[in-house]
Design a protein around this motif. Structure first.
Motif, PDB file in Angstrom:
ATOM      1  N   ILE A  90     -24.522 -10.902  39.847  1.00  0.00           N
ATOM      2  CA  ILE A  90     -23.467 -11.170  39.519  1.00  0.00           C
ATOM      3  C   ILE A  90     -22.930  -9.869  40.470  1.00  0.00           C
ATOM      4  O   ILE A  90     -21.738  -9.949  41.343  1.00  0.00           O
ATOM      5  CB  ILE A  90     -22.890 -11.514  38.536  1.00  0.00           C
ATOM      6  CG1 ILE A  90     -23.102 -12.447  37.688  1.00  0.00           C
ATOM      7  CG2 ILE A  90     -21.442 -10.887  38.336  1.00  0.00           C
ATOM      8  CD1 ILE A  90     -22.971 -13.276  35.528  1.00  0.00           C
ATOM      9  N   GLY A  91     -24.002  -8.781  40.321  1.00  0.00           N
ATOM     10  CA  GLY A  91     -22.568  -7.935  40.898  1.00  0.00           C
ATOM     11  C   GLY A  91     -23.057  -7.609  42.126  1.00  0.00           C
ATOM     12  O   GLY A  91     -21.662  -6.999  42.858  1.00  0.00           O
ATOM     13  N   ARG A  92     -24.609  -8.280  42.950  1.00  0.00           N
ATOM     14  CA  ARG A  92     -24.033  -9.139  44.487  1.00  0.00           C
ATOM     15  C   ARG A  92     -23.172  -9.291  44.450  1.00  0.00           C
ATOM     16  O   ARG A  92     -22.492  -8.816  45.864  1.00  0.00           O
ATOM     17  CB  ARG A  92     -25.425  -9.458  44.753  1.00  0.00           C
ATOM     18  CG  ARG A  92     -26.523  -9.268  46.141  1.00  0.00           C
ATOM     19  CD  ARG A  92     -27.088  -9.796  45.767  1.00  0.00           C
ATOM     20  NE  ARG A  92     -28.376  -9.219  45.236  1.00  0.00           N
ATOM     21  CZ  ARG A  92     -29.541  -9.872  45.009  1.00  0.00           C
ATOM     22  NH1 ARG A  92     -29.672 -10.800  45.454  1.00  0.00           N
ATOM     23  NH2 ARG A  92     -30.539  -8.781  44.599  1.00  0.00           N
ATOM     24  N   ALA A 161     -28.753 -25.455  30.294  1.00  0.00           N
ATOM     25  CA  ALA A 161     -28.650 -24.831  31.770  1.00  0.00           C
ATOM     26  C   ALA A 161     -26.930 -24.648  32.153  1.00  0.00           C
ATOM     27  O   ALA A 161     -26.792 -24.117  32.788  1.00  0.00           O
ATOM     28  CB  ALA A 161     -29.351 -25.593  32.648  1.00  0.00           C
ATOM     29  N   ASP A 162     -26.019 -25.734  32.333  1.00  0.00           N
ATOM     30  CA  ASP A 162     -24.735 -25.820  32.590  1.00  0.00           C
ATOM     31  C   ASP A 162     -23.915 -25.155  31.170  1.00  0.00           C
ATOM     32  O   ASP A 162     -22.822 -24.254  31.969  1.00  0.00           O
ATOM     33  CB  ASP A 162     -23.775 -27.376  32.438  1.00  0.00           C
ATOM     34  CG  ASP A 162     -22.841 -28.084  33.106  1.00  0.00           C
ATOM     35  OD1 ASP A 162     -22.466 -26.865  34.422  1.00  0.00           O
ATOM     36  OD2 ASP A 162     -21.651 -28.298  32.168  1.00  0.00           O
ATOM     37  N   HIS A 163     -24.100 -25.221  30.129  1.00  0.00           N
ATOM     38  CA  HIS A 163     -23.398 -24.277  29.893  1.00  0.00           C
ATOM     39  C   HIS A 163     -23.824 -22.599  29.992  1.00  0.00           C
ATOM     40  O   HIS A 163     -22.587 -22.046  30.199  1.00  0.00           O
ATOM     41  CB  HIS A 163     -23.343 -24.066  28.287  1.00  0.00           C
ATOM     42  CG  HIS A 163     -23.145 -25.047  27.457  1.00  0.00           C
ATOM     43  ND1 HIS A 163     -23.986 -26.098  26.324  1.00  0.00           N
ATOM     44  CD2 HIS A 163     -22.626 -26.834  28.200  1.00  0.00           C
ATOM     45  CE1 HIS A 163     -23.138 -26.985  25.892  1.00  0.00           C
ATOM     46  NE2 HIS A 163     -22.323 -27.748  27.070  1.00  0.00           N
ATOM     47  N   VAL A 164     -24.803 -21.869  30.269  1.00  0.00           N
ATOM     48  CA  VAL A 164     -24.742 -21.102  30.734  1.00  0.00           C
ATOM     49  C   VAL A 164     -24.304 -20.909  32.415  1.00  0.00           C
ATOM     50  O   VAL A 164     -23.920 -19.857  32.285  1.00  0.00           O
ATOM     51  CB  VAL A 164     -26.436 -20.555  31.100  1.00  0.00           C
ATOM     52  CG1 VAL A 164     -26.969 -19.372  31.404  1.00  0.00           C
ATOM     53  CG2 VAL A 164     -27.147 -20.986  29.640  1.00  0.00           C
ATOM     54  N   ALA A 165     -24.632 -21.857  32.980  1.00  0.00           N
ATOM     55  CA  ALA A 165     -23.606 -21.703  34.351  1.00  0.00           C
ATOM     56  C   ALA A 165     -22.462 -21.312  34.391  1.00  0.00           C
ATOM     57  O   ALA A 165     -21.556 -20.462  34.687  1.00  0.00           O
ATOM     58  CB  ALA A 165     -24.067 -23.106  35.574  1.00  0.00           C
ATOM     59  N   ARG A 166     -21.793 -22.509  33.110  1.00  0.00           N
ATOM     60  CA  ARG A 166     -20.139 -22.320  33.221  1.00  0.00           C
ATOM     61  C   ARG A 166     -20.195 -20.856  31.981  1.00  0.00           C
ATOM     62  O   ARG A 166     -18.783 -20.348  33.177  1.00  0.00           O
ATOM     63  CB  ARG A 166     -19.805 -23.611  32.329  1.00  0.00           C
ATOM     64  CG  ARG A 166     -19.961 -24.527  33.094  1.00  0.00           C
ATOM     65  CD  ARG A 166     -19.178 -25.682  32.199  1.00  0.00           C
ATOM     66  NE  ARG A 166     -19.114 -27.022  32.424  1.00  0.00           N
ATOM     67  CZ  ARG A 166     -18.425 -27.608  33.437  1.00  0.00           C
ATOM     68  NH1 ARG A 166     -17.158 -26.507  32.815  1.00  0.00           N
ATOM     69  NH2 ARG A 166     -18.367 -28.920  33.860  1.00  0.00           N
ATOM     70  N   THR A 167     -20.784 -19.813  31.829  1.00  0.00           N
ATOM     71  CA  THR A 167     -20.134 -19.080  31.035  1.00  0.00           C
ATOM     72  C   THR A 167     -20.459 -17.738  31.943  1.00  0.00           C
ATOM     73  O   THR A 167     -19.795 -16.581  32.161  1.00  0.00           O
ATOM     74  CB  THR A 167     -21.370 -18.747  29.899  1.00  0.00           C
ATOM     75  OG1 THR A 167     -21.048 -19.667  28.981  1.00  0.00           O
ATOM     76  CG2 THR A 167     -21.342 -17.185  29.038  1.00  0.00           C
ATOM     77  N   LEU A 168     -21.626 -17.632  33.079  1.00  0.00           N
ATOM     78  CA  LEU A 168     -21.664 -16.529  33.996  1.00  0.00           C
ATOM     79  C   LEU A 168     -20.158 -16.540  34.851  1.00  0.00           C
ATOM     80  O   LEU A 168     -19.843 -16.037  35.475  1.00  0.00           O
ATOM     81  CB  LEU A 168     -22.927 -16.478  35.129  1.00  0.00           C
ATOM     82  CG  LEU A 168     -24.222 -16.711  33.580  1.00  0.00           C
ATOM     83  CD1 LEU A 168     -25.913 -17.440  34.243  1.00  0.00           C
ATOM     84  CD2 LEU A 168     -24.382 -14.808  33.173  1.00  0.00           C
ATOM     85  N   ILE A 169     -20.219 -18.121  34.986  1.00  0.00           N
ATOM     86  CA  ILE A 169     -19.126 -18.182  36.074  1.00  0.00           C
ATOM     87  C   ILE A 169     -17.449 -17.783  35.548  1.00  0.00           C
ATOM     88  O   ILE A 169     -17.411 -16.551  36.532  1.00  0.00           O
ATOM     89  CB  ILE A 169     -19.034 -19.497  36.782  1.00  0.00           C
ATOM     90  CG1 ILE A 169     -19.616 -19.774  37.704  1.00  0.00           C
ATOM     91  CG2 ILE A 169     -17.389 -19.598  37.474  1.00  0.00           C
ATOM     92  CD1 ILE A 169     -20.241 -21.471  38.106  1.00  0.00           C
ATOM     93  N   ALA A 170     -17.376 -17.369  34.791  1.00  0.00           N
ATOM     94  CA  ALA A 170     -16.315 -17.243  33.588  1.00  0.00           C
ATOM     95  C   ALA A 170     -16.111 -15.845  33.946  1.00  0.00           C
ATOM     96  O   ALA A 170     -15.260 -15.232  33.994  1.00  0.00           O
ATOM     97  CB  ALA A 170     -15.933 -17.973  31.985  1.00  0.00           C
TER      98      ALA A 170
END
Length: 209
Positions: A90-92, A161-170
């Protein structure tokens, strides 16, 4: 007549997009005219309209390029074993999007442009499609990374996995919003905070409540 090289055409397109992005970030999408863009890039109307016929086409191209940058970062991450952790990736991505993508635009200004792109999807169906497709691709990329995290024993198999994906995008979207509204938010802070959250462990016998 001498043939114009593809390199020259690409450089001219880059010049126009960077200039338009600076204008939109500085003055707002609706307050910026095509004449403002012409003045910013120092080109004639004919030279600019050869590539983009309207502000809408410019903002769509800018949004598409941002997703290209993000997709590139995830493509790189997929080639690495072990994969980069969420704080690193995310930082990158945020550094590339907010600070490296447009020449001459500071992080807060470009974050404000991103917010404007989001709001423009409410009236521009083509732009909404660009963002919808980009979001779907990004979710899929995170899901694949979560599966890689599981394979390395870094994440529970019970995690959705999809919940994690949405959270990281948020998380990334929230950082962009903070940068747009308040400025002076270092990506280092986000990385540090994510590492702290990732290191949490519940004490034995303590429930989530």
């Amino acid at each position: 007549m001498a043939r114009v090289s593809q390199q020259h055409l690409d450089a001219r397109r880059r010049q126009i997009l960077d200039g338009a992005a600076r204008c939109f970030a500085r003055n707002g999408f609706h307050a910026t005219s095509m004449q403002d863009v012409l003045s910013e890039v120092g080109l004639s109307a004919g030279a600019v309209y050869r590539y983009f016929r309207s502000k809408d086409e410019l903002i769509e191209a800018i949004a598409d390029e941002v997703f290209d940058v993000v997709r590139g970062a995830f493509t790189e991450a997929a080639r690495v074993d072990p994969p980069p952790t969420p704080d690193v990736l995310i930082g990158r991505v945020l550094r590339r999007v907010l600070y490296d993508h447009v020449e001459g635009a500071d992080g807060q200004a470009f974050a404000r442009l991103v917010i404007q792109v989001w709001t423009e999807t409410l009236r521009n169906e083509r732009l909404a499609t660009v963002l919808d497709e980009g979001y779907g691709t990004l979710r899929s990329a995170w899901v694949q990374l979560v599966e890689a995290y599981r394979a390395h024993g870094w994440m529970s198999d019970e995690a959705d996995a999809d919940h994690v994906a949405r959270t990281l995008i948020a998380t990334a979207q929230g950082f962009i919003t903070q940068q747009a509204l308040f400025g002076n938010v270092s990506v280092d802070v986000l990385e540090s905070g994510l590492r702290a959250v990732m290191s949490m462990e519940r004490a034995p016998g303590r429930d989530a409540g």
